[in-house]
Design an enzyme around this catalytic site. Sequence first.
Site, PDB file in Angstrom:
ATOM      1  N   ARG A 137     -25.946 -27.687 -34.274  1.00 15.09           N
ATOM      2  CA  ARG A 137     -25.872 -26.189 -34.585  1.00 15.09           C
ATOM      3  C   ARG A 137     -27.397 -25.506 -34.254  1.00 15.09           C
ATOM      4  O   ARG A 137     -28.382 -26.050 -34.791  1.00 15.09           O
ATOM      5  CB  ARG A 137     -25.362 -25.966 -35.962  1.00 15.09           C
ATOM      6  CG  ARG A 137     -23.987 -26.229 -36.148  1.00 15.09           C
ATOM      7  CD  ARG A 137     -23.064 -24.946 -35.602  1.00 15.09           C
ATOM      8  NE  ARG A 137     -21.649 -25.178 -35.412  1.00 15.09           N
ATOM      9  CZ  ARG A 137     -20.965 -25.750 -34.857  1.00 15.09           C
ATOM     10  NH1 ARG A 137     -21.235 -26.645 -33.860  1.00 15.09           N
ATOM     11  NH2 ARG A 137     -19.580 -26.052 -35.154  1.00 15.09           N
ATOM     12  N   ASP A 183     -27.833 -27.399 -26.695  1.00 12.83           N
ATOM     13  CA  ASP A 183     -26.523 -26.963 -26.468  1.00 12.83           C
ATOM     14  C   ASP A 183     -26.159 -25.811 -27.499  1.00 12.83           C
ATOM     15  O   ASP A 183     -24.914 -25.242 -27.333  1.00 12.83           O
ATOM     16  CB  ASP A 183     -25.380 -28.135 -26.507  1.00 12.83           C
ATOM     17  CG  ASP A 183     -24.130 -27.641 -25.993  1.00 12.83           C
ATOM     18  OD1 ASP A 183     -24.005 -26.991 -24.904  1.00 12.83           O
ATOM     19  OD2 ASP A 183     -23.052 -27.885 -26.812  1.00 12.83           O
ATOM     20  N   GLU A 200     -26.760 -17.789 -30.792  1.00  3.58           N
ATOM     21  CA  GLU A 200     -25.807 -17.777 -29.882  1.00  3.58           C
ATOM     22  C   GLU A 200     -24.794 -16.933 -29.838  1.00  3.58           C
ATOM     23  O   GLU A 200     -24.084 -16.671 -28.878  1.00  3.58           O
ATOM     24  CB  GLU A 200     -25.276 -19.363 -29.895  1.00  3.58           C
ATOM     25  CG  GLU A 200     -24.532 -19.804 -30.921  1.00  3.58           C
ATOM     26  CD  GLU A 200     -24.064 -21.134 -30.538  1.00  3.58           C
ATOM     27  OE1 GLU A 200     -24.896 -21.960 -30.208  1.00  3.58           O
ATOM     28  OE2 GLU A 200     -22.726 -21.425 -30.815  1.00  3.58           O
ATOM     29  N   HIS A 247     -23.213 -24.181 -25.356  1.00  6.66           N
ATOM     30  CA  HIS A 247     -22.387 -24.710 -26.319  1.00  6.66           C
ATOM     31  C   HIS A 247     -20.923 -25.370 -25.477  1.00  6.66           C
ATOM     32  O   HIS A 247     -20.077 -24.849 -25.945  1.00  6.66           O
ATOM     33  CB  HIS A 247     -21.935 -23.800 -27.297  1.00  6.66           C
ATOM     34  CG  HIS A 247     -21.444 -24.411 -28.657  1.00  6.66           C
ATOM     35  ND1 HIS A 247     -21.801 -23.771 -29.809  1.00  6.66           N
ATOM     36  CD2 HIS A 247     -20.570 -25.350 -28.869  1.00  6.66           C
ATOM     37  CE1 HIS A 247     -21.455 -24.365 -30.794  1.00  6.66           C
ATOM     38  NE2 HIS A 247     -20.767 -25.624 -30.253  1.00  6.66           N
TER      39      HIS A 247
HETATM   40  P1  NAI Z   1     -19.648 -35.808 -39.094  1.00  2.41           P
HETATM   41  O1  NAI Z   1     -19.309 -35.007 -40.096  1.00  2.41           O
HETATM   42  O2  NAI Z   1     -18.795 -36.971 -38.638  1.00  2.41           O
HETATM   43  O3  NAI Z   1     -21.137 -36.378 -39.179  1.00  2.41           O
HETATM   44  C1  NAI Z   1     -22.102 -35.822 -39.631  1.00  2.41           C
HETATM   45  C2  NAI Z   1     -22.993 -36.802 -40.281  1.00  2.41           C
HETATM   46  O4  NAI Z   1     -24.247 -35.962 -40.663  1.00  2.41           O
HETATM   47  C3  NAI Z   1     -22.708 -37.309 -41.518  1.00  2.41           C
HETATM   48  O5  NAI Z   1     -22.660 -38.594 -41.345  1.00  2.41           O
HETATM   49  C4  NAI Z   1     -23.492 -36.614 -42.713  1.00  2.41           C
HETATM   50  O6  NAI Z   1     -23.634 -37.864 -43.814  1.00  2.41           O
HETATM   51  C5  NAI Z   1     -24.504 -36.483 -41.925  1.00  2.41           C
HETATM   52  N1  NAI Z   1     -25.545 -35.643 -42.692  1.00  2.41           N
HETATM   53  C6  NAI Z   1     -25.316 -34.691 -43.377  1.00  2.41           C
HETATM   54  N2  NAI Z   1     -26.284 -33.899 -43.932  1.00  2.41           N
HETATM   55  C7  NAI Z   1     -27.377 -34.742 -43.398  1.00  2.41           C
HETATM   56  C8  NAI Z   1     -28.688 -34.603 -43.500  1.00  2.41           C
HETATM   57  N3  NAI Z   1     -29.375 -33.580 -44.135  1.00  2.41           N
HETATM   58  N4  NAI Z   1     -29.516 -35.205 -42.746  1.00  2.41           N
HETATM   59  C9  NAI Z   1     -28.856 -36.350 -42.206  1.00  2.41           C
HETATM   60  N5  NAI Z   1     -27.849 -36.659 -42.017  1.00  2.41           N
HETATM   61  C10 NAI Z   1     -26.874 -35.496 -42.457  1.00  2.41           C
HETATM   62  O7  NAI Z   1     -19.689 -34.603 -37.950  1.00  2.41           O
HETATM   63  P2  NAI Z   1     -19.693 -34.841 -36.375  1.00  2.41           P
HETATM   64  O8  NAI Z   1     -18.246 -34.754 -35.802  1.00  2.41           O
HETATM   65  O9  NAI Z   1     -20.529 -36.016 -36.150  1.00  2.41           O
HETATM   66  O10 NAI Z   1     -20.414 -33.637 -35.955  1.00  2.41           O
HETATM   67  C11 NAI Z   1     -21.767 -33.089 -36.215  1.00  2.41           C
HETATM   68  C12 NAI Z   1     -22.111 -31.786 -35.936  1.00  2.41           C
HETATM   69  O11 NAI Z   1     -22.053 -31.753 -34.463  1.00  2.41           O
HETATM   70  C13 NAI Z   1     -21.183 -30.633 -36.671  1.00  2.41           C
HETATM   71  O12 NAI Z   1     -21.310 -30.603 -37.778  1.00  2.41           O
HETATM   72  C14 NAI Z   1     -21.218 -29.693 -35.756  1.00  2.41           C
HETATM   73  O13 NAI Z   1     -22.246 -28.750 -36.181  1.00  2.41           O
HETATM   74  C15 NAI Z   1     -21.772 -30.477 -34.473  1.00  2.41           C
HETATM   75  N6  NAI Z   1     -20.787 -30.251 -33.092  1.00  2.41           N
HETATM   76  C16 NAI Z   1     -21.058 -29.625 -31.984  1.00  2.41           C
HETATM   77  C17 NAI Z   1     -20.327 -29.570 -30.971  1.00  2.41           C
HETATM   78  C18 NAI Z   1     -20.866 -28.924 -29.556  1.00  2.41           C
HETATM   79  O14 NAI Z   1     -19.932 -28.606 -28.822  1.00  2.41           O
HETATM   80  N7  NAI Z   1     -21.953 -28.771 -29.449  1.00  2.41           N
HETATM   81  C19 NAI Z   1     -18.958 -30.033 -31.051  1.00  2.41           C
HETATM   82  C20 NAI Z   1     -18.624 -30.635 -32.352  1.00  2.41           C
HETATM   83  C21 NAI Z   1     -19.410 -30.781 -33.203  1.00  2.41           C
END
Ligand code: NAI
Length: 332
Positions: free
Chosen positions: A235, A259, A264, A296
């Site tokens: 993000r 991205d 944005e 994005h």
């Molecule tokens: P997820 O929930 O499976 O994984 C997120 C991980 O980050 C978790 O393991 C969590 O413990 C960890 N985390 C939380 N706070 C943290 C911190 N302070 N330091 C280090 N790790 C921390 O989520 P997923 O599916 O892997 O997505 C991650 C992010 O990617 C989403 O929250 C979203 O913002 C972004 N995203 C971007 C997309 C795009 O098109 N650019 C599409 C989908 C998601």
Amino acid sequence: MADVRLFSSKPYDHAGFDGANADHDHALTYLETRLGPDTVDLAAGAPAVCVFVNDVVSEPVLEALAAGGTRIVALRCAGFNNVDLDAAERLGITVVRVPAYSPNAVAEHTLALILSLNRRIHRAHNRVRDGNFALDGLVGFDLAGKTAGVVGTGKIGMIVARLLWHLRCRVLAVDVQQDQHLVDLGVEYVELDQLMAESDIISLNCPLTPDTHHMIDAESIATMRDGVMIVNTGRGALIDTEAVIQGLKSGRIGSLALDVYEEEGALFFEDRSHEIIDDDVFARLLTFHNVLITAHQAFLTREALDAIATTTLGNISTVLAGEACANVVTPG
Ligand code: NAI
């Protein structure tokens, strides 16, 4: 069957939703308009609205939605930082999301950015089309043997870490929850300070929370390796953009791929090629030859769009039927 208004929808959303709707028979209305205080009237009378990453689902918007009879806000994305969850709960509006659609899509795009930026593919492509076959300024580095840091090894970051490992990087990771498969592979879980200090490439794959807001700032940049590559497909506000611009100007940051961008909402997902960009920070980013930006699009694969539609309509039908839905998002 329910009346569902899809805000911020684009033609590329239709095929997935129309296909998935065969199992639900909802009345889908595709609106290109972004949801916000000025457009919320377009939801009047619809029990369910469907929104995307830059729709504004603030307290006043939720109040207007509730007054218009909306009971469900269905996010067709994983992140939910644009929703006031406390207000939704108070107003009795259920918020659902798509926790995973294609983590591969985002992870593969992350890798595409890393490879393109490192080997200056964006510059090479333009040069060759212009009949300029010089190689000056296109020197990259071997990924093999470099240290890559992945912040957040959830569904997406875990795949990014694995891909980088298979490219023979030393992979460092930060997460509160360690992924055993990654540990078995040889990925080293470390503290954030160590990851920032030792990585040649830093990939941000964690959610945006008060803890992670501006995790890349002047202070952390000062601890990084000279010439570090930073890649953000998480993000926008994980990065303090002004600080990163200073880092690029000083050369401390060697290259940057984005991205997502913290402002944005005012730019992405629309054709603005006929407009003047009045965001000077973003405009400055565009001037760096070592900055690669996509708007994005990391999620944008056919598989992900189909999965998003299937889960979103399933969420709406489940909640409307009064059944327990695993994808409900609650405050805290
Ligand atoms: P997820 O929930 O499976 O994984 C997120 C991980 O980050 C978790 O393991 C969590 O413990 C960890 N985390 C939380 N706070 C943290 C911190 N302070 N330091 C280090 N790790 C921390 O989520 P997923 O599916 O892997 O997505 C991650 C992010 O990617 C989403 O929250 C979203 O913002 C972004 N995203 C971007 C997309 C795009 O098109 N650019 C599409 C989908 C998601």
